[in-house]
Enzyme design. Structure first.
Site, short mmCIF file in Angstrom:
data_model
loop_
_atom_site.label_atom_id
_atom_site.label_comp_id
_atom_site.label_asym_id
_atom_site.label_seq_id
_atom_site.Cartn_x
_atom_site.Cartn_y
_atom_site.Cartn_z
N ARG A 143 1.17 -1.12 -0.07
CA ARG A 143 0.35 0.13 -0.10
C ARG A 143 0.89 0.86 0.23
O ARG A 143 0.44 2.40 -0.85
CB ARG A 143 -1.04 0.12 0.95
CG ARG A 143 -1.84 -1.48 1.02
CD ARG A 143 -3.13 -0.83 2.83
NE ARG A 143 -2.10 -1.15 3.51
CZ ARG A 143 -2.19 -0.76 4.88
NH1 ARG A 143 -3.33 -0.26 4.78
NH2 ARG A 143 -1.61 -0.99 5.77
N ASN B 223 -6.21 -2.54 2.85
CA ASN B 223 -6.30 -4.07 2.82
C ASN B 223 -7.77 -4.53 3.18
O ASN B 223 -8.38 -3.63 3.49
CB ASN B 223 -5.53 -4.40 4.43
CG ASN B 223 -4.22 -4.51 4.19
OD1 ASN B 223 -3.78 -4.73 2.73
ND2 ASN B 223 -2.81 -4.02 4.69
#
EC number: 3.6.1.7
Length: 93
Positions: A21, A40
């Site tokens: 990320r 996530n």
């Protein structure tokens, strides 16, 4: 003129707990002109939502699919839509 779009991509593979990320955000900011987030999901995937010019979103998608990403990407599923707005920058969620 380049149209403004919304890209939603679900990235499968070893993409959680490896900085995926963070690198996605850094890549989106490097491309420039993109807002959205990387998050996530409970099933182990990462969801990426990006809004901006189509060319910029396509560059981000290409990086997700074939770039030098952390972890291992086994596949990416994407959909294209009309931008909804509401994202001041590109964030990690």
């Amino acid at each position: 003129m380049n149209e403004t779009v919304r890209l939603t991509a679900w990235v499968r593979g070893v993409v959680q707990g490896v900085g995926f990320r963070w690198f996605t955000r850094a890549t989106a900011l490097e491309i420039g002109g993109l807002t959205g987030f990387a998050s996530n999901l409970p099933d182990g995937r990462v969801q990426v939502v990006a809004e901006g010019e189509r060319a910029a979103c396509e560059r981000l998608l290409a990086w997700l699919e074939e770039g030098d990403t952390p972890g291992r990407v086994d596949g990416v599923t994407e959909i294209w839509d009309t931008p909804r707005g509401g994202y001041p920058t590109f964030d990690i969620r």
